[in-house]
Enzyme design. Sequence first.
Site, PDB file in Angstrom:
ATOM      1  N   LYS A  30       0.857  -1.195   0.000  1.00  0.00           N
ATOM      2  CA  LYS A  30       0.000   0.000   0.000  1.00  0.00           C
ATOM      3  C   LYS A  30       0.890   1.241   0.000  1.00  0.00           C
ATOM      4  O   LYS A  30       1.923   1.282   0.680  1.00  0.00           O
ATOM      5  CB  LYS A  30      -0.901  -0.030   1.241  1.00  0.00           C
ATOM      6  CG  LYS A  30      -1.968   1.055   1.260  1.00  0.00           C
ATOM      7  CD  LYS A  30      -2.832   0.924   2.515  1.00  0.00           C
ATOM      8  CE  LYS A  30      -3.967   1.938   2.529  1.00  0.00           C
ATOM      9  NZ  LYS A  30      -4.793   1.807   3.761  1.00  0.00           N
ATOM     10  N   SER A 105      -9.590   1.609   2.706  1.00  0.00           N
ATOM     11  CA  SER A 105      -8.759   2.392   1.810  1.00  0.00           C
ATOM     12  C   SER A 105      -7.669   1.571   1.102  1.00  0.00           C
ATOM     13  O   SER A 105      -7.072   2.053   0.149  1.00  0.00           O
ATOM     14  CB  SER A 105      -8.090   3.519   2.600  1.00  0.00           C
ATOM     15  OG  SER A 105      -7.200   2.986   3.561  1.00  0.00           O
ATOM     16  N   SER A 129      -9.720  -0.542   6.892  1.00  0.00           N
ATOM     17  CA  SER A 129      -9.130  -0.375   5.562  1.00  0.00           C
ATOM     18  C   SER A 129      -8.472  -1.615   4.970  1.00  0.00           C
ATOM     19  O   SER A 129      -8.243  -1.668   3.768  1.00  0.00           O
ATOM     20  CB  SER A 129      -8.114   0.763   5.582  1.00  0.00           C
ATOM     21  OG  SER A 129      -8.788   1.994   5.626  1.00  0.00           O
TER      22      SER A 129
END
Lengths: 424, 477
Positions: A30, A105, A129
Amino acid sequence: MTDIYNAYINTAEVKGSGSGILSGVRVSIKDNISTKDIETTCASKILKGYIPPYDAHVITRLKAEGAIIAGKTNMDEFGMGSTTENSAFGPTLNPRDVTRVPGGSSGGSAAAVAGGLVSMALGSDTGGSVRCPAAWCGVVGLKPSYGRVSRFGLIAYANSFEQIGPMTTNVRDAAKLFSVIAGHDPKDSTSVNKPYDGNVVPEISGKTIGIPKEYFGEGVDAGVSGEVRKAIGKLEELGANIVDVSLPSMKYALPAYYVTCTCEASSNLGRFDGVRFGPEPEMNLPWHDAYTKVREAGFGGEVRRRILLGTFALSAGYYGKYYVKAQHAKQLIAKDFAAALQTCDMLAGPTMPNIAPKIGELTADPLQMYQADILTVPVNIAGIPAISVPCGTAHKMPVGLQLMGRMFGEETILNAALAYEEAV
Amino acid sequence: MADEDFTVIIGLEVHCQLDTASKLFCGCSADFRADAPNTHVCPVCLGLPGAMPVLNKKAIEYALKVAKALNCRIPEEGEFCRKNYFYPDLVKAYQITMGDNPLALGGYIEIEDDAGNPKVVNLTRIHVEEDPGRLVHMGNKERGHYTLVDYNRSGIPLIEMVTEPELSSPKEARRLLNKLRATLEYLDVFDPEKEGSIRVDANISIKGHERVEIKNISSYKGVEKALTFEITRQKNLIRRGGTISRETRHFQEGKGTTTSARSKEVANDYRYFPEPDLPVIRVSDWVEKIALPELPDARRDRFMSQYGIAVNHARTLTGDLHLAEFYELAAPVGAQITASWVADILIGELNYRDMPLSKVTSHADQFKELVILVRDKTITDKAGVDVLRVWLDSLHENGSPESPAAIVARLGLIREAGESFRGIVEKILAKNPQAIADHKAGKKGALNFIVGQVMKETKGKSDPREIHAMIAEILGE
């Protein structure tokens, strides 16, 4: 492989010098996890061009085990969102249905795994997330206990809630990746010395699983709750004792979460001023005006909204009404979970109240988007671990079963998840 | 308005850099002053995204030492928090400091008031925080102004000590700072010689009027000057019927004045909240283990009892750690005479030359030699001062001084018996009939002029007491 889901902000192939249990395994990261010499943007214009001079602790660990860093994945800007639409680099598409969002996310990491681009990825979970996109894309996602994985190098959104966690195609890989990243790091003062040995075994028989009634309340899609109840039935079949529990303080979870995380975010994001990294400010302006311009142009709408909310909640006269109350609520919620987990080995419920929405469906109404986090944020507030495992489909889209464990009880929920995965 | 009450009320916030080897939240060396800008930096003290603070326990230990020495109450827990504001020297846009839960509360410092009476000044609190970086303003009107940022200082540990508003004069404030500096030096947690190692904010008001904060005064002298200026300004304003507005002012070191800060600079709401990346500190667990060395007051009392020296000498000598150590090194040649030579003569001569004591301490044996020359009356006091000056000058200039004995020999300063100067005395008496007449008329001290002339003529080799006696004898008294 072309990135048809827009899962990546930057692709890369950086091999660690070590060798070990991840030798030759490509892992996507990420884009809020600092990677030495690889641009790290948090999906924000304000960090465009920022190349960290150091590796996050988890990256150091991955490299030591021989992993290949296979690119930086798309996300909601600074982790603020549940759809991966709030990205300066465009939305990520859900590989299961490209008209839908992957969740957020950590949507890029979920899409990279679900789309078969990699078998493992790292996400971060502040209020769901990791688990939300895992559930919506049909992959496994683990949110570790607070402190079990070092946050050193994770670009902070809400420090007191977030953890880096594995996102994988199956539970065994999640356990393997978790065993690499868990353990003490002196560079993160909130990190604890609880390594995980990676010995995951299917084990559920005799365990007591609490079903919090709040996880099947109003707003949970009938298709989703039906699938999750079926999965719980399966666990019972496998020998688990199913009991009803209640978490009465859960009604405070969303407000407590959003107050705390916007407060922390408003402070964390102050440093993005154009002085040391990010876009160069206009040098002929007074510093104050140059800052304002950089920040106005650099942050997206949702980030600006949360900075303003947090700034407001911390201001003189409001701190007591918001931040202090939120901390009080946090304690009540943690107490509820602790009480339920005294009699139960774990709790189970849906990860998300709905299936993945269509692109654009949630962004129009931030409050509705915040509501989608209702079943994931309580775990971050309590600090406990939780895993989302795929459990069938509703409306042709994946549904996630969420197993929530005792503090540092990752082993129990991983074993239970594996037992379930192997049985279906 | 003759009896208008102009009682002055002063409170200080004193920030001192703790003399730790590394910074407060990272491993960067704190010894940066000799090095190029931005060479003592890392992701943590540069505030790079993702970097996290790790507490330097030494800084807390140092601060707790101070807290204990200043008689503070140590709470169970201390908690870091964030003070949020934007400024180019502040890397994270927040300073990690302490808010509602500091390391220490209360405590006091004993000083003397302006009349020389003991006075206790209470402390509000003590906490630890990180220093921001430093802005260096460059350029000029023609070529444009610009500012460079040096983050070497970013993350240096500071201890902030806040007094209650109980000081009554700039001189008291100065004495408090001196006492504080001495205490921190005795505790070996602070190096006052390092540039910018102390910064003071002062709150000052005239009783019944609003208070004004003067920010960032960076020297002891500056504090006294700033406060003196501010008292005059405020009194004048009140006398003219004006009102003091509550404001922040900056001290202009060069001009010795204070100027009002722009309101934009001070209209900050710092939005304090607990630092989520650092656990609370169980302060009470640490404090037991902290042992304190002998502190200035205890040493002063010991000097009086052990060496039998006067309180003012003892106070001066113990007011600076290195001075006290130097005195104890030299005292064996004669406790009282050494006290007087160090406290009354040496300090003044050093100040006059702007010379640090450290230059003398490495030649303590030669200083002792000088005191012995005076003690044994080999040279007179007057010659002794001359020798000291020559000695200090040579030390100041080339570092390897001529020994006092050699100076005495070279300049021929050995004291001679009074008789050998009878001719000189008679000559000078003859030249100064007026002085003799004044003396006979009962004017006190009239003969001192004569004695001074003799001393001058004999290059200090004569003993003034002997000369006095000889004059009396010649004048038939």
